[in-house]
Design a protein around this motif. Structure first.
Motif, PDB file in Angstrom:
ATOM      1  N   UNK A  11      41.333  90.573  42.773  1.00 32.28           N
ATOM      2  CA  UNK A  11      41.264  89.411  41.902  1.00 32.28           C
ATOM      3  C   UNK A  11      40.001  88.618  42.203  1.00 32.28           C
ATOM      4  N   UNK A  12      39.610  87.821  41.210  1.00 31.91           N
ATOM      5  CA  UNK A  12      38.572  86.817  41.415  1.00 31.91           C
ATOM      6  C   UNK A  12      39.254  85.469  41.564  1.00 31.91           C
ATOM      7  N   UNK A  13      38.910  84.759  42.630  1.00 30.09           N
ATOM      8  CA  UNK A  13      39.397  83.388  42.807  1.00 30.09           C
ATOM      9  C   UNK A  13      38.186  82.469  42.719  1.00 30.09           C
ATOM     10  N   UNK A  14      38.215  81.533  41.784  1.00 27.57           N
ATOM     11  CA  UNK A  14      37.041  80.707  41.549  1.00 27.57           C
ATOM     12  C   UNK A  14      37.360  79.235  41.454  1.00 27.57           C
ATOM     13  N   UNK A  15      36.311  78.423  41.677  1.00 25.11           N
ATOM     14  CA  UNK A  15      36.414  76.972  41.510  1.00 25.11           C
ATOM     15  C   UNK A  15      35.273  76.509  40.614  1.00 25.11           C
ATOM     16  N   UNK A  16      35.554  75.486  39.818  1.00 24.18           N
ATOM     17  CA  UNK A  16      34.599  74.997  38.822  1.00 24.18           C
ATOM     18  C   UNK A  16      34.626  73.478  38.816  1.00 24.18           C
ATOM     19  N   UNK A  17      33.432  72.861  38.744  1.00 23.70           N
ATOM     20  CA  UNK A  17      33.381  71.419  38.500  1.00 23.70           C
ATOM     21  C   UNK A  17      32.155  71.103  37.644  1.00 23.70           C
ATOM     22  N   UNK A  18      32.276  70.017  36.905  1.00 24.55           N
ATOM     23  CA  UNK A  18      31.276  69.633  35.909  1.00 24.55           C
ATOM     24  C   UNK A  18      30.013  69.106  36.596  1.00 24.55           C
ATOM     25  N   UNK A  19      28.843  69.670  36.241  1.00 23.94           N
ATOM     26  CA  UNK A  19      27.562  69.216  36.808  1.00 23.94           C
ATOM     27  C   UNK A  19      26.569  68.910  35.691  1.00 23.94           C
ATOM     28  N   UNK A  20      27.083  68.536  34.534  1.00 25.85           N
ATOM     29  CA  UNK A  20      26.201  68.323  33.380  1.00 25.85           C
ATOM     30  C   UNK A  20      25.166  67.244  33.670  1.00 25.85           C
ATOM     31  N   UNK A  21      25.602  66.092  34.167  1.00 26.92           N
ATOM     32  CA  UNK A  21      24.664  64.999  34.439  1.00 26.92           C
ATOM     33  C   UNK A  21      23.676  65.383  35.537  1.00 26.92           C
ATOM     34  N   UNK A  22      24.180  66.019  36.563  1.00 25.93           N
ATOM     35  CA  UNK A  22      23.297  66.438  37.655  1.00 25.93           C
ATOM     36  C   UNK A  22      22.282  67.454  37.173  1.00 25.93           C
ATOM     37  N   UNK A  23      22.715  68.387  36.306  1.00 30.32           N
ATOM     38  CA  UNK A  23      21.811  69.411  35.816  1.00 30.32           C
ATOM     39  C   UNK A  23      20.698  68.799  34.983  1.00 30.32           C
ATOM     40  N   UNK A  24      21.054  67.874  34.134  1.00 34.57           N
ATOM     41  CA  UNK A  24      20.029  67.225  33.314  1.00 34.57           C
ATOM     42  C   UNK A  24      19.047  66.449  34.198  1.00 34.57           C
TER      43      UNK A  24
END
Length: 953
Positions: free
Chosen positions: A503-516
């Motif tokens: 299996x793949x176990x993953x984590x995700x969080x929003x970095x839209x502001x940081x990316x810009x």
């Protein structure tokens, strides 16, 4: 003749009388009806003779001694023993002579009557066939019967290569049988115990697969065979008495090896070298068996056994498992008992002290007790491991509950998916991030995780990286929400496996502001803040990559180096704002010409560079003419003034001999200089055969002058004060500056010769000269050194990569005994960023010693703030370009204030450069800047003429 016969007769009578006297010297041992056992050792005489000497020869010898020694017999030598037995009983008696050493090679025994007639003879020994009735248990037994009041003499010849350690005793047959029955029972108890231990631990190993049980079973089996062989039972059963010593060595080696494996398994982390030592001892015991004779086998074997036993005892003490203290204590106690008993037994044997069979069995029993303690320790150890395993299992169960709670309540989006992209589980944060109401809705609508990516094919690229490294950390990916809107998220994935599937176990969080924000910062770090074109750092990096590509694919590359001709006129006439406006306008025009044909970058104040690669190099000269025409036609207007501009362009083409970007830029720079010399507004192509180019390069005498200055001390140390703005000065605080004297002793400013030094790699030598001579001056002026608060010394960024600099600086500190805390090294921000690794290594070395560090010209690049976090400096020197027009330019004031706030937040002091007026100094003090430096404070002056800084009212 008659006289000769008389003499011979007298001699014969004398010899017969002497022999009879010698024979009668043997004191007879009295045997009565009550005699059951007699130790014959104190009553016998011994004689060492040639191996081939016969009984008749031995009887006539006079060198008999009452005591025997234990030294081994030399080659072809034999040991003779004799004693006399006087049976003073009216009844017949059946007795046996017992020789208590079953490993003796050859024993020849002769029983004689009162008239020296041989009644019986016995030829026995470990290397002879066993005769019926002569070998019993662990002893050689010689039956001897007596008539009433009969006297017998016994001669025994021993041939052996081992130590002559044995006991000889006389037993009445009935007493011997009773004694042997008790003895065999004792042997049965010890042997049975070892056999039971072997069977128990072997069976439990098969059931539990515990390595320590297997090796302990092997140790018990070899110890059982060793015990039986020492008792003579194996030799009696197999007839291998001749190999008894070798068999003992082999069994001891196996026992030590197995015991070492038990030790290494039970104890904590035993180092490899100790393990190797244990195995080496076991191997040595096997090696010595076929090489040495019995004596040396016993001596060397005893030493190795003692070393092995003591080593196991030492390991049991040093590397005991602190988590399982009781098993380790029992284990150590068992080895202590075994080692003490074995050493005592060996010491008795090697010293020649004969111990009886009962005492030997007692020692065997004590060793058996130590083995039982080790067995109990192993059982206790296994139980402790089992309990620890149960605790860990319970901990895993608890952790699973905690993980589930964490999974459901985590602020990050968490998920698991199959390898083919099927979404298996999600948490509420994941659903919210992608715009779904709950987990059920998301699992129903997402058929493949590629639907979560703005570019579905990007999942395949991520899978390749996961398969290659086993995980993916902090990958920033553009995703798409349920409503179709795009955003950036940071993805970390781990490939996990269970018994049936991956299996793949993953984590995700929003970095839209940081990316810009990161995109903006990345742009500012690679582009000039004033003009928007590329900066020097990015230009050099692109040029380096371009040269690498040229070498790989054999493409062409051309470099243009451009210098504005009238820029200084505008700066001096209209001020820096006008100069900035001119650069911005002209940069845009130049970029419009270069775009899609090359890369334009601002290299300095009024210097630009263009990189042209590939097919565009054929039109490089045409592009240079277009740039020249654009500048010539440009008119700059400021305050109703019109300025015409000029430009000089140097062009250099890459070829195989060009190794570095610096070399190609130097060539283009030289061509640009020649273009200026030709009357400006010109283009010059670099050629090594060009006479003008050769003349220019020959005029570069700075390198020669710098070397002469280093050799003849033509450098002069200057200083410039720091003025405190927030507190009263409590000592001298200044920066060391450098000047050079030319041939006419005129002072040459550093701006004239330092660029050449940096280009030709002389900065490290200059820095070493400055540090050494500064320290020398301070050591020669101890009063000044006592009042010195801090002395700042500049270091070139190029020097930080020099291996000799760090060593020379440390040597200077030691030579001149300068306190580390009084020295602060200044490093230019631009060079610190380019050589970030070397800078960090240098800073960390001297910061530990007490030195402080300042970041010079801070703010000259937009990468300043991001790199400041990674540079452990104590002080920030704000670039003078922001300070000079502080009162007139609100942007400069905001920038200075921002830099001051960042430095304060990081507990760093601040210094403002180029402070040229009292008003600027006052404003800086109000803003909270710590120190001011510039002509408004004090002008640079020779260090030898040092004057304390005056208070500014």
């Amino acid at each position: 003749m008659k006289l000769q016969r008389i003499i011979l007769l007298i001699c014969g009578l004398f010899w017969s009388t002497f022999s009879a006297a010698q024979s009668s010297d043997i004191r007879a041992i009295q045997i009565t009806a009550e005699t059951a056992y007699v130790n014959l050792i104190p009553h016998m005489q011994a004689l060492r003779s040639a191996e081939r000497d016969q009984l008749s020869q031995i009887q006539s010898l006079t060198q008999w001694q009452q005591k025997t020694d234990t030294m081994p017999l030399n080659k072809k030598r034999a040991l003779w023993l004799r004693f006399s037995l006087d049976h003073q009983d009216t009844q017949e008696g059946k007795f046996s002579i017992v020789i208590d050493n079953p490993s003796i090679n050859y024993i020849d025994a002769y029983v004689l009557d009162e008239k020296d007639r041989i009644l019986e003879s016995f030829l026995i020994g470990a290397k002879r066939q066993i005769e019926p009735g002569t070998y019993q248990h662990r002893n050689f037994v010689l039956p001897i019967d007596f008539y009433a009041d009969q006297q017998k003499q016994v001669y025994i010849r021993i041939r052996d290569d081992g130590p002559t350690v044995f006991s000889i005793s006389l037993w009445r047959d009935t007493s011997l049988i009773a004694h042997e029955q008790w003895h065999m029972a004792f042997i049965g108890v010890i042997g049975g115990a070892l056999a039971i231990l072997f069977c128990y631990f072997l069976v439990t190993y098969i059931m539990l697969r515990s390595p320590v049980r297997f090796w302990f079973a092997i140790a018990n089996s070899s110890l059982l065979l060793l015990f039986l062989n020492i008792q003579g039972i194996i030799s009696q059963l197999t007839g291998l008495g001749a190999y008894s010593a070798q068999l003992n060595s082999l069994l001891v080696a196996i026992t030590i090896f197995a015991a070492a494996k038990v030790c290494h398994t039970m104890l904590g982390k035993v180092p490899v070298y100790w393990r190797f030592m244990s195995y080496l001892i076991a191997l040595a015991l096997i090696i010595i068996a076929p090489i040495f004779n019995s004596y040396w086998q016993i001596v060397l074997g005893s030493a190795l056994i003692a070393a092995a036993v003591l080593l196991q005892l030492l390991l049991a003490i040093l590397y005991h498992n602190r988590d399982h203290s009781m098993p380790n204590r029992l284990y150590a106690l068992g080895w202590l008992i075994i080692s003490a008993t074995a050493m005592l037994d060996v010491s008795f044997y090697l010293s020649g002290s004969v111990i009886d069979a009962d005492y030997g069995l007692l020692m065997s029993f004590i060793i058996m007790f130590g083995v039982l303690l080790i067995a109990v320790a192993i059982e206790s150890h296994e139980q402790a491991i089992h309990r620890a395993l149960q605790v860990r299992q319970q901990s895993v169960i608890d952790n699973l509950h905690q993980f589930y709670d964490l999974f459901k309540n985590s602020a990050e989006g968490l998920y698991t998916s199959s390898l083919d992209g099927k979404l298996v589980t999600t948490n509420p944060a994941m659903c919210h991030l992608f715009g779904y109401e709950n987990e059920t809705q998301m699992l129903q609508e997402i058929q493949d995780t590629s639907q979560l990516y703005a570019n579905p094919s990007e999942r395949e690229d991520l899978l390749n990286e996961i398969y290659q490294h086993g995980m993916l950390l902090g990958k920033e990916v553009k995703g798409v929400r349920r409503d179709g809107s795009e955003f950036w998220f940071c993805l970390s994935v781990q490939l996990t496996r269970n018994e049936h599937e991956e299996y793949f176990f993953g984590s995700i969080f929003d970095v839209t502001e940081k990316k810009q924000s990161s995109i903006s910062l990345q742009y500012l770090a690679t582009h000039d803040s004033l003009t928007g074109v590329y900066n020097r750092r990015e230009f050099e990096q692109t040029l380096r990559e371009g040269i690498r590509r040229c070498r790989q694919i054999k493409q062409d590359l051309t470099l243009l180096y451009m210098d504005l001709d009238q820029f200084k006129v505008v700066n001096d006439t209209c001020g820096h704002k006008a100069g900035d406006a001119l650069i911005k306008q002209l940069s845009q025009l130049l970029n419009d010409v270069v775009i899609n044909k090359g890369l334009l970058a601002r290299l300095g104040g009024d210097e630009f560079g263009v990189i042209i690669e590939g097919e565009h190099t054929d039109s490089a000269f045409t592009l240079a003419n277009q740039l020249l025409t654009t500048v010539k036609e440009f008119r700059f207007i400021w305050d109703n003034r019109i300025f015409a501009m000029g430009i000089s362009i140097g062009m250099a083409k890459w070829h195989e001999d060009v190794e570095t970007p610096e070399q190609l830029m130097s060539m283009a720079d030289a061509a640009c200089y020649v273009a200026k010399e030709q009357g400006r507004n010109n283009i010059h192509i670099y050629s090594s055969e060009d006479q003008k180019m050769q003349r220019y390069e020959s005029e570069l005498q700075w390198v020669s002058q710098i070397n002469q200055a280093l050799e003849h001390d033509r450098f002069v140390l200057y200083y410039q004060h720091y003025y405190p703005l927030s507190q009263v000065a409590n000592g001298y605080h200044y920066e060391i500056l450098l000047r050079m004297l030319d041939a006419e002793d005129a002072v040459v400013p550093p701006a004239a010769f330092l660029p050449a030094a940096e280009r030709y790699g002389l900065t490290a030598e200059i820095d070493i000269w400055v540090i050494s001579n500064t320290f020398k001056w301070l050591s020669e002026n101890p009063e000044h050194l006592a009042q010195l608060q801090q002395c700042n010394i500049n270091l070139s960024g190029h020097s930080l990569a020099d291996n000799d600099l760090k060593r020379e600086v440390l040597l200077a500190f030691e030579t001149y005994s300068i306190p580390y805390e009084k020295i602060c090294f200044e490093i230019t921000e631009s060079m610190a960023i380019v050589k970030i690794d070397e800078t960090l290594r240098f800073i960390n070395t001297f910061k530990k010693l007490g030195c402080s560090f300042a970041l010079d010209d801070f703010g000259s690049g937009f990468s300043s703030y991001s790199y400041l976090k990674n540079l452990p400096v104590n002080c920030v020197k704000i670039d003078g370009s922001f300070v000079r027009d502080l009162l007139a330019d609100p942007i400069d004031m905001a920038m200075v204030c921002s830099m001051k706030d960042v430095a304060k937040a990081m507990s760093m002091t601040t210094v403002a450069e180029f402070v040229e007026s009292k008003e600027i100094m006052i404003e800086l003090g109000k803003m909270g800047v710590d120190f001011a430096q510039g002509y408004g404070v004090a002008k640079p002056a020779p260090l030898s003429e040092f004057v304390a800084c005056k208070t500014i009212n």
